[in-house]
Scaffold this motif. Structure first.
Motif, PDB file in Angstrom:
ATOM      1  N   SER A 202       0.798  -1.220   0.000  1.00 39.52           N
ATOM      2  CA  SER A 202       0.000   0.000   0.000  1.00 39.52           C
ATOM      3  C   SER A 202       0.835   1.277   0.000  1.00 39.52           C
ATOM      4  O   SER A 202       0.360   2.327  -0.381  1.00 39.52           O
ATOM      5  N   PHE A 203       2.112   1.207   0.433  1.00 40.38           N
ATOM      6  CA  PHE A 203       2.889   2.457   0.448  1.00 40.38           C
ATOM      7  C   PHE A 203       3.453   2.820  -0.916  1.00 40.38           C
ATOM      8  O   PHE A 203       3.761   3.972  -1.182  1.00 40.38           O
ATOM      9  N   ALA A 204       3.603   1.817  -1.795  1.00 38.58           N
ATOM     10  CA  ALA A 204       4.225   2.088  -3.099  1.00 38.58           C
ATOM     11  C   ALA A 204       3.355   3.046  -3.899  1.00 38.58           C
ATOM     12  O   ALA A 204       2.139   2.898  -3.956  1.00 38.58           O
ATOM     13  N   GLN A 205       3.970   4.041  -4.506  1.00 39.59           N
ATOM     14  CA  GLN A 205       3.244   5.045  -5.279  1.00 39.59           C
ATOM     15  C   GLN A 205       3.475   4.782  -6.760  1.00 39.59           C
ATOM     16  O   GLN A 205       4.616   4.656  -7.201  1.00 39.59           O
ATOM     17  N   ILE A 206       2.403   4.711  -7.515  1.00 40.87           N
ATOM     18  CA  ILE A 206       2.519   4.335  -8.919  1.00 40.87           C
ATOM     19  C   ILE A 206       2.231   5.526  -9.821  1.00 40.87           C
ATOM     20  O   ILE A 206       1.221   6.210  -9.669  1.00 40.87           O
ATOM     21  N   ILE A 207       3.167   5.762 -10.732  1.00 38.74           N
ATOM     22  CA  ILE A 207       2.994   6.842 -11.715  1.00 38.74           C
ATOM     23  C   ILE A 207       2.806   6.180 -13.078  1.00 38.74           C
ATOM     24  O   ILE A 207       3.651   5.408 -13.522  1.00 38.74           O
ATOM     25  N   ILE A 208       1.680   6.460 -13.699  1.00 34.00           N
ATOM     26  CA  ILE A 208       1.394   5.863 -14.998  1.00 34.00           C
ATOM     27  C   ILE A 208       2.045   6.691 -16.099  1.00 34.00           C
ATOM     28  O   ILE A 208       1.918   7.918 -16.114  1.00 34.00           O
ATOM     29  N   LEU A 209       2.753   6.006 -17.004  1.00 35.52           N
ATOM     30  CA  LEU A 209       3.323   6.679 -18.172  1.00 35.52           C
ATOM     31  C   LEU A 209       2.595   6.162 -19.387  1.00 35.52           C
ATOM     32  O   LEU A 209       2.567   4.953 -19.622  1.00 35.52           O
ATOM     33  N   SER A 210       2.025   7.082 -20.149  1.00 32.07           N
ATOM     34  CA  SER A 210       1.266   6.594 -21.280  1.00 32.07           C
ATOM     35  C   SER A 210       1.207   7.596 -22.412  1.00 32.07           C
ATOM     36  O   SER A 210       1.265   8.796 -22.195  1.00 32.07           O
ATOM     37  N   VAL A 211       1.064   7.083 -23.609  1.00 33.35           N
ATOM     38  CA  VAL A 211       0.836   7.956 -24.757  1.00 33.35           C
ATOM     39  C   VAL A 211      -0.652   8.258 -24.897  1.00 33.35           C
ATOM     40  O   VAL A 211      -1.040   9.137 -25.625  1.00 33.35           O
ATOM     41  N   GLN A 212      -1.465   7.501 -24.174  1.00 31.64           N
ATOM     42  CA  GLN A 212      -2.906   7.664 -24.296  1.00 31.64           C
ATOM     43  C   GLN A 212      -3.339   8.999 -23.724  1.00 31.64           C
ATOM     44  O   GLN A 212      -3.161   9.252 -22.563  1.00 31.64           O
TER      45      GLN A 212
ATOM     46  N   ALA B 210       8.158  11.057  -1.446  1.00 31.58           N
ATOM     47  CA  ALA B 210       7.895  11.589  -0.105  1.00 31.58           C
ATOM     48  C   ALA B 210       6.630  10.963   0.477  1.00 31.58           C
ATOM     49  O   ALA B 210       6.571  10.618   1.663  1.00 31.58           O
ATOM     50  N   ILE B 211       5.638  10.781  -0.378  1.00 29.79           N
ATOM     51  CA  ILE B 211       4.390  10.174   0.094  1.00 29.79           C
ATOM     52  C   ILE B 211       4.639   8.711   0.476  1.00 29.79           C
ATOM     53  O   ILE B 211       4.183   8.237   1.518  1.00 29.79           O
ATOM     54  N   ALA B 212       5.422   8.006  -0.351  1.00 29.47           N
ATOM     55  CA  ALA B 212       5.728   6.603  -0.052  1.00 29.47           C
ATOM     56  C   ALA B 212       6.457   6.487   1.282  1.00 29.47           C
ATOM     57  O   ALA B 212       6.152   5.617   2.099  1.00 29.47           O
ATOM     58  N   ALA B 213       7.410   7.415   1.517  1.00 31.69           N
ATOM     59  CA  ALA B 213       8.178   7.367   2.763  1.00 31.69           C
ATOM     60  C   ALA B 213       7.254   7.575   3.953  1.00 31.69           C
ATOM     61  O   ALA B 213       7.356   6.910   4.981  1.00 31.69           O
ATOM     62  N   GLU B 214       6.315   8.492   3.772  1.00 30.80           N
ATOM     63  CA  GLU B 214       5.370   8.759   4.848  1.00 30.80           C
ATOM     64  C   GLU B 214       4.483   7.536   5.106  1.00 30.80           C
ATOM     65  O   GLU B 214       4.299   7.115   6.240  1.00 30.80           O
ATOM     66  N   GLU B 215       3.982   6.946   4.034  1.00 32.71           N
ATOM     67  CA  GLU B 215       3.112   5.772   4.168  1.00 32.71           C
ATOM     68  C   GLU B 215       3.883   4.610   4.804  1.00 32.71           C
ATOM     69  O   GLU B 215       3.371   3.893   5.643  1.00 32.71           O
ATOM     70  N   ARG B 216       5.125   4.473   4.366  1.00 33.58           N
ATOM     71  CA  ARG B 216       5.967   3.390   4.882  1.00 33.58           C
ATOM     72  C   ARG B 216       6.200   3.565   6.377  1.00 33.58           C
ATOM     73  O   ARG B 216       6.148   2.603   7.137  1.00 33.58           O
ATOM     74  N   SER B 217       6.427   4.835   6.781  1.00 29.36           N
ATOM     75  CA  SER B 217       6.742   5.077   8.193  1.00 29.36           C
ATOM     76  C   SER B 217       5.545   4.747   9.084  1.00 29.36           C
ATOM     77  O   SER B 217       5.699   4.375  10.235  1.00 29.36           O
ATOM     78  N   LYS B 218       4.343   4.855   8.533  1.00 32.13           N
ATOM     79  CA  LYS B 218       3.163   4.516   9.318  1.00 32.13           C
ATOM     80  C   LYS B 218       3.111   3.024   9.615  1.00 32.13           C
ATOM     81  O   LYS B 218       2.497   2.591  10.561  1.00 32.13           O
ATOM     82  N   GLN B 219       3.759   2.260   8.709  1.00 29.30           N
ATOM     83  CA  GLN B 219       3.711   0.803   8.886  1.00 29.30           C
ATOM     84  C   GLN B 219       4.881   0.298   9.716  1.00 29.30           C
ATOM     85  O   GLN B 219       4.938  -0.845  10.085  1.00 29.30           O
ATOM     86  N   THR B 220       5.852   1.197   9.979  1.00 30.76           N
ATOM     87  CA  THR B 220       7.033   0.777  10.719  1.00 30.76           C
ATOM     88  C   THR B 220       6.739   0.835  12.210  1.00 30.76           C
ATOM     89  O   THR B 220       6.130   1.788  12.683  1.00 30.76           O
ATOM     90  N   PRO B 221       7.135  -0.166  12.945  1.00 29.24           N
ATOM     91  CA  PRO B 221       6.830  -0.143  14.370  1.00 29.24           C
ATOM     92  C   PRO B 221       7.725   0.814  15.151  1.00 29.24           C
ATOM     93  O   PRO B 221       8.682   0.412  15.771  1.00 29.24           O
TER      94      PRO B 221
END
Ligand SMILES: Nc1ncnc2c1ncn2[C@@H]1O[C@H](COP(=O)(O)OP(=O)(O)O)[C@@H](O)[C@H]1O
Ligand SMILES: [Mg+2]
Length: 411
Positions: A78-88, A124-135
């Protein structure tokens, strides 16, 4: 954490594209490409194994499209942030990508500045999300929590940007009074001055900003609860916490858009609502705010320059693929004796005016001159009631957006 690189996975079925993107990214010292995948399935497997922060995802791939892969990855990681690259260039694709949980959408071939900026925000968002999951125990955040105890997922605060392309339309008036309307015992609210040169939010609240964003920006990569709490000014009269603008206009340039965005992202952990007042032009700070904002309050008045300005802003947000549902179009200083009523302006801009705040010079100017937002002592007056209604609209809109995000895309 400072010095930690953003770990990136590149997904594309064409070798040349993968290689081109990898080359673009290799000069960025804070990026590390940890893997490449050729298919959607490979992307799912590799992301489990490598746990990247950011995934650059192609849409059209032979086995499984990038949108389906995005959805599968987000479910597991859930922490991974996905950026879509597309010609569409198809809004429907983008909508589906966003519903599947993608963070952003970039056209191919990507420009390096655009790509790296987007990756940094996502990182930065991924790091924040990840830190929420870290004990780890966060001082002061969770009384009674033992070190090593698992942090429950913190509710994520919403960033609300208040903007008007024309100065003097009432952004600061609305931002400060909306903050007062939204704060209560359970709902913490931060009011952030995004006008770094001539910000006046502190004046509206009668606070002398001893601490300002200048005290946080250089530490944007290593923020913690205690540092932030010290810099925020607690406004006793309202309960709102203020993050003030620099005391001198020439200090504005000490704060980069990237740092500002990271500070806003951190504030999400501490506040339910982060309301950002902005100047009437697009600075790096404003653009970073747009990147992280959940909701936009676009303020207009009945005069043509303000209306035309709002129109240009809407074409910009359209081009940025910001969903119009995230825009709360507000008319301020409304006077029924003047032309261009809300219905007409809404029709003209194809964006309904959902909030109307009346002109009331006596109440507004008195409030500013005393440094007491009118929502404290005049909330039963028509202008006060209109701000209360705006607060309800903001909450409703955010709830609807959340519901839409949780809904599974139809395929
Ligand atoms: N609803 C309103 N009725 C009367 N005066 C208003 C209203 N909203 C704002 N003003 C006045 O308009 C001026 C600009 O407002 P401000 O909030 O500072 O705008 P901005 O932040 O967009 O530049 C101020 O003098 C303020 O008192
Ligand atoms: Mg202002």
């Amino acid at each position: 954490m400072a010095g930690e690189k953003i770990r990136i996975l590149i997904v594309d079925d064409i070798a040349e594209t993968r290689e081109n993107i990898r080359k673009l990214l290799q000069f960025e010292a804070d990026f590390e490409v940890v893997g490449v995948a050729r298919t959607g399935k490979e992307a799912i497997d590799l992301s489990q194994e490598l746990k990247p922060d950011v995934i650059l995802m192609d849409i059209n791939m032979p086995d499984m499209d990038g949108i389906a892969a995005t959805e599968a990855i987000r479910r597991k990681l859930s922490f991974a942030q996905i950026i879509i690259l597309s010609v569409q260039n198809d809004p429907n694709y983008m909508r589906r990508a966003m519903l599947a949980g993608a963070r952003d959408f970039i056209f191919k071939p990507p420009r390096i500045d655009q790509l790296s900026g987007t990756i940094r925000v996502a990182g930065a968002i991924a790091a924040e999300e990840r830190s929420k999951q870290t004990p780890v125990a966060m001082p002061g955040m969770m009384p009674g929590m033992m070190p090593g105890m698992m942090m429950p997922a913190m509710p994520k605060g919403k960033v609300i940007m208040v903007f008007s392309p024309k100065g003097g339309t009432g952004c600061t008036t609305i931002a400060s009074n909306l903050a007062v309307a939204m704060v209560n015992e359970e709902t913490k609210v931060a009011l952030v001055d995004g006008n770094l040169q001539f910000g006046n939010v502190a004046i509206f609240l009668n606070e002398q900003g001893k601490n300002t964003i200048i005290d946080l920006a250089p530490r944007a990569d290593e923020l913690d609860y205690d540092i932030v709490k010290e810099v925020m000014i607690a406004n006793a009269a309202s309960g709102v916490h203020l993050l003030a603008a620099p005391l001198r206009p020439e200090h504005a340039e000490k704060v980069s858009g990237e740092q500002f965005g990271k500070v806003l992202t951190f504030l999400r952990q501490m506040y339910s609502y982060i309301i950002v007042d902005t100047p009437a032009y697009l600075t790096d700070v404003v653009l970073s705010t747009m990147d992280v904002a959940d909701l936009f309050i676009l303020v207009t008045s009945q005069d043509i320059p303000a209306i035309i300005g709002a129109k240009s802003f809407l074409s910009l947000t359209d081009a940025m693929r910001i969903n119009r549902k995230r825009i709360v179009f507000t008319m301020n200083r409304y006077d029924k004796r003047v032309g261009n009523p809300p219905e007409k302006v809404g029709e003209y801009l194809k964006q309904e005016v959902v909030s109307v705040i009346p002109l009331d010079e006596r109440i507004v100017i008195n409030a500013v001159n005393r440094g007491v937002p009118f929502m404290i002592d005049n909330k039963m007056q028509p202008i006060g009631r209109s701000i209360a209604a705006l607060a309800d609209t903001v909450k409703d809109t955010l709830a609807k957006l959340d519901a839409a995000e949780n809904e599974k895309p139809l395929r």
